[in-house]
Scaffold this active site. Structure first.
Site, PDB file in Angstrom:
ATOM      1  N   HIS A  21      -7.804   5.837 -12.466  1.00  0.00           N
ATOM      2  CA  HIS A  21      -6.801   5.383 -11.491  1.00  0.00           C
ATOM      3  C   HIS A  21      -7.433   4.994 -10.164  1.00  0.00           C
ATOM      4  O   HIS A  21      -7.244   3.873  -9.696  1.00  0.00           O
ATOM      5  CB  HIS A  21      -5.748   6.468 -11.252  1.00  0.00           C
ATOM      6  CG  HIS A  21      -4.804   6.141 -10.137  1.00  0.00           C
ATOM      7  ND1 HIS A  21      -3.627   5.450 -10.344  1.00  0.00           N
ATOM      8  CD2 HIS A  21      -4.869   6.381  -8.795  1.00  0.00           C
ATOM      9  CE1 HIS A  21      -3.019   5.280  -9.178  1.00  0.00           C
ATOM     10  NE2 HIS A  21      -3.755   5.843  -8.224  1.00  0.00           N
ATOM     11  N   GLU A  48      18.394   3.206   5.859  1.00  0.00           N
ATOM     12  CA  GLU A  48      17.621   2.775   7.026  1.00  0.00           C
ATOM     13  C   GLU A  48      16.222   2.281   6.655  1.00  0.00           C
ATOM     14  O   GLU A  48      15.766   1.244   7.158  1.00  0.00           O
ATOM     15  CB  GLU A  48      17.501   3.926   8.036  1.00  0.00           C
ATOM     16  CG  GLU A  48      18.819   4.356   8.639  1.00  0.00           C
ATOM     17  CD  GLU A  48      19.560   5.404   7.804  1.00  0.00           C
ATOM     18  OE1 GLU A  48      20.672   5.803   8.206  1.00  0.00           O
ATOM     19  OE2 GLU A  48      19.009   5.813   6.743  1.00  0.00           O
ATOM     20  N   SER A  71      29.474   1.123  15.422  1.00  0.00           N
ATOM     21  CA  SER A  71      28.798   1.903  16.462  1.00  0.00           C
ATOM     22  C   SER A  71      27.626   1.141  17.076  1.00  0.00           C
ATOM     23  O   SER A  71      27.416   1.173  18.289  1.00  0.00           O
ATOM     24  CB  SER A  71      28.293   3.229  15.883  1.00  0.00           C
ATOM     25  OG  SER A  71      29.366   4.044  15.467  1.00  0.00           O
ATOM     26  N   HIS A  91      22.534   4.546  20.664  1.00  0.00           N
ATOM     27  CA  HIS A  91      22.724   5.987  20.833  1.00  0.00           C
ATOM     28  C   HIS A  91      21.350   6.623  21.075  1.00  0.00           C
ATOM     29  O   HIS A  91      20.831   7.370  20.262  1.00  0.00           O
ATOM     30  CB  HIS A  91      23.443   6.593  19.628  1.00  0.00           C
ATOM     31  CG  HIS A  91      24.828   6.051  19.422  1.00  0.00           C
ATOM     32  ND1 HIS A  91      25.068   4.720  19.152  1.00  0.00           N
ATOM     33  CD2 HIS A  91      26.050   6.660  19.458  1.00  0.00           C
ATOM     34  CE1 HIS A  91      26.379   4.523  19.032  1.00  0.00           C
ATOM     35  NE2 HIS A  91      26.995   5.675  19.223  1.00  0.00           N
ATOM     36  N   GLY A 149       0.835  -1.187   0.000  1.00  0.00           N
ATOM     37  CA  GLY A 149       0.000   0.000   0.000  1.00  0.00           C
ATOM     38  C   GLY A 149       0.869   1.235   0.000  1.00  0.00           C
ATOM     39  O   GLY A 149       0.854   2.011  -0.953  1.00  0.00           O
TER      40      GLY A 149
END
Length: 668
Positions: free
Chosen positions: A261, A413, A385, A463, A114
């Site tokens: 659409h 990410e 890290s 962090h 979606g």
């Protein structure tokens, strides 16, 4: 015998009719991609409608999920447990056919799509899982993992930035069994895309390292057939087949425009389409001849039976591997998991260490990964890290280490998180992936999708606060932990020491019905003393870490804290205790888990008649009033951070013993 066009028209009219009956939906994409779908599903797709969970089936993902009637029509026509009545209930409450495809509703839907771009990214995850699982388990003459991942996508998917993240990585990893079909119709919701999307998609994907087959007529079955054959022949690169299509194909007055659409065509236009396409059947009526040609049950059962014979031969030649393969695809944990993981936790409690919880997380990975070959880890270019590597980590590359257990996701990410969801959906792996907690913002929607789909994706965030220090407010999370806690079906953990960190990892691994977010510090944390009962209660999300007396009715004050602030709460309690105040300290590593406990347990930890409460967390303060009430106090963040050493920041923002004591005295 029906022609290919007539078989494709069955998709078109089921889609038109269902959208019209629902009074909402997207008919254009199913009508435009029907010819492509007919060729793929009838000539190539390896699947068994009688067993949608067959481990070696091909995976089909509709990334442009708004065109959901395309996949619902395909599933119905090919023989899945999706009836014509289910199609008539399209977009209705509690139906198997929601507005966008949702995993767990209609059998055969592989992922919830979606939000555009996430389907193609899930598909990259599926393809990584297939390739890695194949290299881990296949042996010469015994290819028990051997399937393709097919994905349909549109202009919107390619405009979304996540498609760049995913497709770039897919090319780098050489995912030769990933085949994508681009619905190149030049139309989006606002109209013709010439004003906002003029990329040279062929060159873009060639630059990623993909095999691109351009200018395929998406309404010519012979061209589509040949393109898929070429795609399957290229085994070292993923393939993009660029299909020139007409949105709303078959609609005489609305095809090739945005009018078809995202809205029903209307009764008059559907009648005109019936005449134009010579479809003489009533709404939702499919001739028996067309059903017979679409039915894939017999073919699918034959294919699965042949695979079962291969698996039996494999089990005879490699009994231990076969048993392990079966365990992993069935998502069962190893027989020694419970005992070994608990022993590790008890060892940590007996051997204190004051370390950063990110280091404690790495130690937990080290211990648990040796028990869990299904771990498939990774980091968004922050391994040093996030501390996500362990001694047995084996980074996956296109050719070398294709049987590895770690993915270098790069600075991606959002892509990482949605790829993890695809890996989890595929099966055979437990994916974990890490970044700084601040950069969870880039990936938030993929985390939400994992929760919506009830997938075991393990999101690792380090962090976690102003404790990050000198990098400043751009990198210091404030509202992120609370934002994660607010996602339904996501269990968020912020442990206070190495023991709670190991418990959090254990809980995440054992949780099959949804994802977990594991949040860790950069700075060192003191280990807390615990009794056996307290240790057992860590897994309940919140527990009494410091008692003030035997009688639970006795506290004058309750301090509630998480993560790095638990030590602060304990020190403040010592000061108050010396002044004669009876203080209970509650460590609450997971508010989500604590809230699910029975009422009696929650009352034993936070007695309702003890209303003098202070919550302490280096995150947004507002979240904590649900626990302390309007009369309570919160030592938290009400602004962004600053760039300075961490110890100065904690003092500046009031995370000191003196301030906690002062806040407590305000309500005593």
């Amino acid at each position: 015998m029906a022609t290919r066009r007539e078989l494709a028209n069955a998709i078109r009219f089921l889609s038109m009719d269902a959208v019209q009956k629902a009074k909402s939906g997207h008919p254009g994409a199913p009508m435009g991609m029907a010819d492509i779908a007919e060729v793929l599903w009838r000539d190539f797709l390896k699947h068994n409608p009688s067993n949608p969970h067959w481990a070696d089936r091909d995976r089909f993902i509709l990334s442009n999920g708004h065109g959901s009637m395309l996949i619902y029509s395909l599933l119905h026509l090919s023989g899945y447990d999706l009836s014509i009545e289910d199609l008539k209930q399209f977009r209705q409450l509690h139906s198997k056919t929601p507005g966008h495809p949702e995993y767990g509703y209609a059998p055969g839907v592989e992922t919830t799509t979606g939000p555009l771009g996430q389907g193609i990214t899930n598909a990259v995850g599926f393809a990584i899982a297939e390739k890695t699982l194949a290299h881990q388990f296949n042996r010469p003459g015994h290819e028990i993992v051997d399937h393709h991942t097919y994905v349909f996508l549109g202009d919107g998917c390619l405009m979304e930035g996540i498609s760049h993240e995913a497709c770039s990585l897919a090319g780098t990893l050489g995912l030769g069994k990933l085949i994508a079909f681009y619905d190149d119709n030049n139309i989006s919701i606002d109209g013709h895309v010439d004003g906002w999307f003029t990329d040279d998609t062929q060159k873009r994907f060639e630059a990623y390292g993909w095999h691109v087959i351009p200018a395929v007529d998406g309404h010519n079955p012979e061209q589509i057939l040949e393109a898929v054959k070429q795609a399957q022949a290229e085994t070292t690169k993923p393939t993009l087949i660029i299909c020139k299509t007409i949105i709303g194909y078959g609609s005489p007055n609305k095809a090739n425009s945005h009018d078809c659409h995202g809205a029903p065509l209307g009764d008059d236009e559907i009648a005109a389409a019936r005449e134009f396409l010579k479809w003489e059947h009533a709404p939702f009526e499919i001739p028996a001849e067309i059903y017979a040609q679409w039915d894939a049950k017999e073919k699918g059962q034959v294919a699965e039976k042949a695979w079962e014979e291969k698996l039996a031969a494999y089990a005879k030649a490699y009994p231990e591997l076969a048993a392990e393969f079966t365990r992993r695809v069935n998502a069962e944990l190893p027989a020694n998991w419970a005992a070994e993981s608990q022993a590790f936790i008890e060892h940590l409690q007996a051997n204190p260490a004051n370390i950063a919880s990110r280091k404690a997380s790495q130690n937990a990975i080290e211990a648990y990964a040796k028990l869990l070959p299904e771990f498939l880890g990774g980091s968004a270019d922050l391994a040093s890290s996030n501390l996500t590597l362990w001694s047995g980590s084996k980074p996956i590359r296109a050719v070398e280490n294709a049987d590895g257990n770690y993915i270098n996701y790069g600075v991606r990410e959002f892509g990482m998180s949605a790829i993890m969801n695809g890996i989890a959906l595929h099966g055979g792996f437990i994916p974990y992936g890490a970044t700084f907690l601040m950069f969870m913002e880039y990936a938030h929607n993929a985390v939400r999708m994992a929760a919506l789909m009830k997938q075991r994706s393990l999101f690792v965030y380090t962090h976690d606060s102003i404790g990050l220090g000198e990098d400043g407010p751009t990198h210091q999370p404030v509202e992120q932990t609370s934002a994660l806690r607010l996602i339904p079906n996501l269990e968020t953990w912020r442990p206070c020491d190495q023991v709670e960190s190991a418990v959090a990892w254990k809980a995440a691994v054992e949780r099959k019905e949804g994802p977990s977010a594991l949040i860790f510090t950069r700075q060192n944390l003191a280990q807390m003393d615990r009794t056996a009962e307290q240790l057992a209660n860590v897994a309940r999300g919140g527990y009494v870490l410091r008692h003030c007396c035997e009688n639970q009715n006795c506290p004058d004050l309750i301090l509630i804290a998480t993560g790095s602030e638990v030590e602060l709460a304990m020190k403040a309690a010592d000061v108050l205790d010396a002044e004669g105040v009876k203080v209970r300290v509650v460590s609450m590593p997971s508010t989500n888990v604590f809230d699910k406990q029975d009422a009696a347990y929650r009352e034993s930890v936070l007695p309702s008649h003890i209303t003098k409460r202070v919550a302490i967390e280096a995150g947004i303060a507002d979240f904590w009033y649900k626990y302390v009430g309007f009369e309570g106090r919160v030592v938290g963040m009400n602004s962004f951070g600053e760039s300075a050493p961490a110890d100065q920041l904690f003092k500046l923002f009031g995370f000191t013993v003196e301030n906690v004591v002062a806040k407590a005295k305000e309500i005593l």
